[in-house]
Motif scaffolding. Structure first.
Motif, PDB file in Angstrom:
ATOM      1  N   VAL A  74       0.848  -1.197   0.000  1.00 12.30           N
ATOM      2  CA  VAL A  74       0.000   0.000   0.000  1.00 12.30           C
ATOM      3  C   VAL A  74       0.885   1.249   0.000  1.00 12.30           C
ATOM      4  O   VAL A  74       1.706   1.430   0.893  1.00 12.30           O
ATOM      5  N   LYS A  75       0.711   2.100  -1.037  1.00 11.71           N
ATOM      6  CA  LYS A  75       1.516   3.308  -1.158  1.00 11.71           C
ATOM      7  C   LYS A  75       0.648   4.475  -1.645  1.00 11.71           C
ATOM      8  O   LYS A  75      -0.161   4.319  -2.549  1.00 11.71           O
ATOM      9  N   ILE A  76       0.868   5.647  -1.047  1.00  8.37           N
ATOM     10  CA  ILE A  76       0.181   6.867  -1.498  1.00  8.37           C
ATOM     11  C   ILE A  76       0.776   7.303  -2.835  1.00  8.37           C
ATOM     12  O   ILE A  76       1.986   7.282  -3.010  1.00  8.37           O
ATOM     13  N   PHE A  77      -0.100   7.712  -3.775  1.00  2.50           N
ATOM     14  CA  PHE A  77       0.416   8.253  -5.036  1.00  2.50           C
ATOM     15  C   PHE A  77      -0.190   9.597  -5.424  1.00  2.50           C
ATOM     16  O   PHE A  77       0.312  10.257  -6.336  1.00  2.50           O
ATOM     17  N   ASP A  78      -1.243  10.063  -4.730  1.00  7.42           N
ATOM     18  CA  ASP A  78      -1.854  11.328  -5.134  1.00  7.42           C
ATOM     19  C   ASP A  78      -2.768  11.837  -4.018  1.00  7.42           C
ATOM     20  O   ASP A  78      -3.164  11.079  -3.124  1.00  7.42           O
ATOM     21  N   VAL A  79      -3.106  13.119  -4.093  1.00  9.65           N
ATOM     22  CA  VAL A  79      -4.047  13.760  -3.167  1.00  9.65           C
ATOM     23  C   VAL A  79      -4.904  14.715  -3.984  1.00  9.65           C
ATOM     24  O   VAL A  79      -4.422  15.355  -4.919  1.00  9.65           O
ATOM     25  N   PHE A  80      -6.189  14.813  -3.631  1.00 11.09           N
ATOM     26  CA  PHE A  80      -7.130  15.667  -4.361  1.00 11.09           C
ATOM     27  C   PHE A  80      -7.987  16.410  -3.344  1.00 11.09           C
ATOM     28  O   PHE A  80      -8.472  15.806  -2.381  1.00 11.09           O
ATOM     29  N   GLY A  81      -8.182  17.709  -3.525  1.00 11.61           N
ATOM     30  CA  GLY A  81      -9.039  18.486  -2.649  1.00 11.61           C
ATOM     31  C   GLY A  81     -10.135  19.169  -3.435  1.00 11.61           C
ATOM     32  O   GLY A  81      -9.916  19.601  -4.562  1.00 11.61           O
ATOM     33  N   HIS A  82     -11.337  19.218  -2.839  1.00  6.68           N
ATOM     34  CA  HIS A  82     -12.433  19.945  -3.476  1.00  6.68           C
ATOM     35  C   HIS A  82     -13.459  20.353  -2.426  1.00  6.68           C
ATOM     36  O   HIS A  82     -13.509  19.795  -1.335  1.00  6.68           O
ATOM     37  N   GLU A  83     -14.262  21.340  -2.781  1.00  3.13           N
ATOM     38  CA  GLU A  83     -15.287  21.845  -1.871  1.00  3.13           C
ATOM     39  C   GLU A  83     -16.661  21.573  -2.463  1.00  3.13           C
ATOM     40  O   GLU A  83     -16.864  21.655  -3.672  1.00  3.13           O
TER      41      GLU A  83
END
Length: 142
Positions: A74-83
């Motif tokens: 398990v590895k992080i590859f991205d992050v996304f933010g939205h409202e």
């Protein structure tokens, strides 16, 4: 400090995973018509991180709950933010390897497929899933 930095009540952390099969295809789940958001669309396994929960333990839990699968690498590859109307959402994306192909769906989903990136992008899905699939590198990172 950013806009409304002191208001943390509306911040939620969710997680999604690209669960890879040995042939490089990944798991997508079809949301039921009673899903609270994006019903009858294709999804990636994941969900909300519980307060105080280790993020990796949280995504492993969500994958198991939604698909019955155990995973490794398990590895992080991205992050996304939205409202949206509920608040500000931050979603962490992971890649991981399925230890089997025997999917057992939870009540939240009614179908599943193992797909390529190109196949997934032809399916109806929420914007953050499209973002993650577009940004995912098919390197196995072994």
């Amino acid at each position: 400090m950013g806009k409304d930095a002191e208001n943390t009540k509306g911040i939620r952390v969710t997680q999604k995973a690209i669960v890879l099969r040995k042939d490089g295809k990944f798991l997508t789940l079809f949301r039921s018509k009673t899903a609270p958001s994006f019903p009858l669309s294709w999804d990636l396994p994941g969900g909300q991180l519980e307060y105080g929960e280790d993020p990796v333990a949280g995504i492993v839990r969500e994958i198991k709950e939604e698909s019955g699968l155990d995973v490794s690498n398990v590895k992080i590859f991205d992050v996304f933010g939205h409202e949206n109307a509920v608040g500000y959402w931050v979603t962490i994306a992971y890649r991981c390897d399925a230890l089997s192909e025997e999917v057992a769906l939870s009540y939240e989903h009614i179908d599943y497929r193992w797909v390529t990136k190109e196949e997934f992008l032809k399916l109806p899905s929420m914007p953050k899933n499209i973002h993650f699939v577009n940004n995912f590198l098919y390197e196995r990172n072994k």
